[in-house]
Design a protein around this motif. Structure first.
Motif, mmCIF file in Angstrom:
data_model
loop_
_atom_site.group_PDB
_atom_site.id
_atom_site.type_symbol
_atom_site.label_atom_id
_atom_site.label_comp_id
_atom_site.label_asym_id
_atom_site.label_seq_id
_atom_site.Cartn_x
_atom_site.Cartn_y
_atom_site.Cartn_z
ATOM 1 N N ILE A 22 0.847 -1.197 0.021
ATOM 2 C CA ILE A 22 0.026 0.181 0.054
ATOM 3 C C ILE A 22 0.799 1.090 -0.128
ATOM 4 C CG2 ILE A 22 -1.557 1.420 1.553
ATOM 5 C CD1 ILE A 22 -2.832 -1.181 2.342
ATOM 6 N N TYR A 23 0.472 2.250 -0.863
ATOM 7 C CA TYR A 23 1.391 3.241 -1.004
ATOM 8 C C TYR A 23 0.727 4.459 -0.048
ATOM 9 C CZ TYR A 23 4.329 1.248 -4.415
ATOM 10 O OH TYR A 23 5.073 0.370 -5.331
ATOM 11 N N GLN A 24 1.200 5.886 -0.143
ATOM 12 C CA GLN A 24 0.747 6.648 0.755
ATOM 13 C C GLN A 24 -0.561 7.457 0.595
ATOM 14 O OE1 GLN A 24 3.425 7.097 -1.535
ATOM 15 N NE2 GLN A 24 3.273 8.823 -2.649
ATOM 16 N N CYS A 25 -1.268 7.861 1.575
ATOM 17 C CA CYS A 25 -2.706 8.377 1.517
ATOM 18 C C CYS A 25 -3.841 7.422 1.041
ATOM 19 C CB CYS A 25 -2.378 9.736 0.656
ATOM 20 S SG CYS A 25 -1.185 10.858 1.321
ATOM 21 N N VAL A 26 -3.480 5.987 1.595
ATOM 22 C CA VAL A 26 -4.597 5.242 1.187
ATOM 23 C C VAL A 26 -5.588 5.098 2.406
ATOM 24 C CG1 VAL A 26 -5.095 2.775 0.853
ATOM 25 C CG2 VAL A 26 -3.177 4.034 -0.413
ATOM 26 N N THR A 27 -6.930 4.872 2.005
ATOM 27 C CA THR A 27 -7.725 4.584 3.094
ATOM 28 C C THR A 27 -8.489 3.312 2.736
ATOM 29 O OG1 THR A 27 -8.181 7.042 3.390
ATOM 30 C CG2 THR A 27 -10.069 5.300 4.135
ATOM 31 N N LEU A 28 -8.509 2.348 3.672
ATOM 32 C CA LEU A 28 -9.329 1.096 3.770
ATOM 33 C C LEU A 28 -10.387 1.396 4.809
ATOM 34 C CD1 LEU A 28 -6.430 -1.633 3.736
ATOM 35 C CD2 LEU A 28 -7.425 -0.289 1.978
ATOM 36 N N GLY A 29 -11.605 1.926 4.082
ATOM 37 C CA GLY A 29 -12.622 2.432 4.845
ATOM 38 C C GLY A 29 -13.750 1.620 4.933
ATOM 39 N N VAL A 78 -2.072 -1.282 -3.898
ATOM 40 C CA VAL A 78 -2.778 -0.127 -3.648
ATOM 41 C C VAL A 78 -2.017 1.022 -3.976
ATOM 42 C CG1 VAL A 78 -4.746 0.985 -2.652
ATOM 43 C CG2 VAL A 78 -4.359 -1.600 -2.222
ATOM 44 N N GLY A 79 -2.256 1.743 -4.979
ATOM 45 C CA GLY A 79 -1.780 3.066 -5.301
ATOM 46 C C GLY A 79 -2.009 4.232 -4.494
ATOM 47 N N SER A 80 -1.217 5.132 -4.334
ATOM 48 C CA SER A 80 -1.226 6.363 -3.521
ATOM 49 C C SER A 80 -2.693 6.984 -3.559
ATOM 50 C CB SER A 80 -0.275 7.327 -3.945
ATOM 51 O OG SER A 80 -0.156 7.684 -5.025
ATOM 52 N N GLY A 81 -3.256 7.464 -2.733
ATOM 53 C CA GLY A 81 -4.497 8.203 -2.496
ATOM 54 C C GLY A 81 -5.654 7.437 -2.902
ATOM 55 N N ALA A 82 -5.698 5.971 -3.319
ATOM 56 C CA ALA A 82 -6.644 5.318 -3.444
ATOM 57 C C ALA A 82 -7.657 5.225 -2.224
ATOM 58 C CB ALA A 82 -6.355 3.894 -3.944
ATOM 59 N N ASN A 136 -5.150 7.210 -6.673
ATOM 60 C CA ASN A 136 -6.409 8.016 -6.584
ATOM 61 C C ASN A 136 -7.853 7.298 -7.017
ATOM 62 O OD1 ASN A 136 -5.156 10.228 -5.603
ATOM 63 N ND2 ASN A 136 -4.250 10.746 -7.458
ATOM 64 N N ALA A 137 -7.749 6.092 -7.195
ATOM 65 C CA ALA A 137 -8.986 5.347 -7.654
ATOM 66 C C ALA A 137 -9.853 5.318 -6.478
ATOM 67 C CB ALA A 137 -8.675 4.130 -7.992
ATOM 68 N N VAL A 138 -11.245 5.173 -6.560
ATOM 69 C CA VAL A 138 -12.153 4.950 -5.649
ATOM 70 C C VAL A 138 -12.827 3.751 -5.904
ATOM 71 C CG1 VAL A 138 -14.196 5.770 -4.795
ATOM 72 C CG2 VAL A 138 -12.470 7.499 -5.237
ATOM 73 N N VAL A 139 -12.746 2.690 -5.088
ATOM 74 C CA VAL A 139 -13.264 1.544 -5.311
ATOM 75 C C VAL A 139 -14.246 1.190 -4.284
ATOM 76 C CG1 VAL A 139 -12.619 -0.798 -5.460
ATOM 77 C CG2 VAL A 139 -11.053 0.677 -6.346
ATOM 78 N N THR A 140 -15.604 0.791 -4.732
ATOM 79 C CA THR A 140 -16.723 0.494 -3.768
ATOM 80 C C THR A 140 -17.329 -0.924 -4.253
ATOM 81 O OG1 THR A 140 -18.332 1.812 -5.145
ATOM 82 C CG2 THR A 140 -17.038 2.869 -3.331
ATOM 83 N N ASP A 141 -16.835 -1.580 -5.224
ATOM 84 C CA ASP A 141 -17.114 -2.910 -5.649
ATOM 85 C C ASP A 141 -16.028 -4.062 -5.582
ATOM 86 O OD1 ASP A 141 -19.791 -1.889 -6.023
ATOM 87 O OD2 ASP A 141 -19.225 -1.026 -8.135
ATOM 88 N N ASP A 142 -16.612 -5.076 -5.541
ATOM 89 C CA ASP A 142 -15.661 -6.163 -5.502
ATOM 90 C C ASP A 142 -14.610 -6.336 -6.871
ATOM 91 O OD1 ASP A 142 -16.605 -7.071 -3.309
ATOM 92 O OD2 ASP A 142 -17.724 -8.834 -4.269
ATOM 93 N N VAL A 143 -13.310 -6.401 -6.489
ATOM 94 C CA VAL A 143 -12.511 -6.477 -7.741
ATOM 95 C C VAL A 143 -11.968 -7.804 -8.177
ATOM 96 C CG1 VAL A 143 -10.064 -5.641 -8.388
ATOM 97 C CG2 VAL A 143 -11.737 -4.157 -7.120
#
Length: 232
Positions: free
Chosen positions: A98-105, A127-131, A148-155
């Motif tokens: 995981i890179y910087q500024c990531v949220t696993l929310g 997981v890239g930075s800011g995702a 900087n991607a926003v993921v809300t569904d299964d990958v």
């Protein structure tokens, strides 16, 4: 224990070309954040929640990485730089980067209910930075989440996700034949589905035809104007 630490450090060195020695990696905030999380998680599992939180807060102050004591983390986890947040019910597999500024929310925090609220990252995910990876979703093994991607569904397994809201590039990880892609973002491969490229090529061809027709009409009008002028 020493052998395990050396193996962990070498796994980081394989993913990061910056350090010149193993000792340098021991100064990484991500290494210390994981060290303190192991302690906090042990306390959390022992229902010593206050002390687990105390260790968590000290770690956050020291490393700028906030990992909830309840999060479950596998082997060789690497947070490259800080300012990352990992929620309580997150589950992280082995060899995840995981890179910087990531949220696993978490999702729907206003309903006051517990349960699984945070993502599951399976083995070898990047997981890239800011995702922002939000909700009780699963990011499949070897998947990449771009910066900087926003993921809300299964990958799906092996997919690469980009954009807001993230969409799959439909280019599987096997295409690159690489075990590790920095920042989870391919820089020399097409990032749009093939159908979009074909559609663009078709539109460009239609535009070229329209321009040719317009040029022919202009030439015809010009010839007619010249003929009218000669007759007069």
């Amino acid at each position: 224990m020493i052998k395990g630490l050396i193996s962990y450090i070498d796994s980081i060195r394989a993913r990061d070309p910056a350090p010149r020695s193993r000792m340098e990696i021991l100064l990484y905030p991500g290494v210390w954040a994981l060290f303190f999380h192991r302690i906090a998680h042990w306390l959390f599992n022992g229902r010593m929640y206050f002390f687990a939180r105390f260790v968590n807060h000290f770690s956050r102050w020291l490393t700028a990485i906030d990992i909830h004591p309840g999060a479950t983390i596998g082997k060789n986890f690497f947070v490259d730089h800080g300012f990352t947040v990992i929620g309580e019910t997150s589950h992280i597999g082995d060899n995840v980067t995981i890179y910087q500024c990531v949220t696993l929310g978490g999702s729907n925090p206003t309903n006051g209910k517990g349960g699984k609220r945070h993502p599951t990252l399976e083995d070898n995910v990047i997981v890239g930075s800011g995702a922002q990876v939000i909700g009780p979703i699963t990011v499949g093994e070897r998947a990449r989440v771009g910066a900087n991607a926003v993921v809300t569904d299964d990958v799906p397994e092996g997919a690469t996700m980009i954009g807001l809201k993230a969409r799959s590039t439909l280019v599987p990880a096997e295409t690159w034949l690489r075990e590790f892609i920095p920042y989870g973002t391919p820089c020399d491969e097409p990032c749009e589905p093939t159908g979009n490229i074909e559609r663009m090529e078709k539109l460009e061809a239609e535009l070229a035809d329209l321009r040719a027709e317009l040029a022919a009409i202009r030439n015809e009008h010009s010839e007619m104007a010249q003929k009218c002028g000669t007759d007069n």
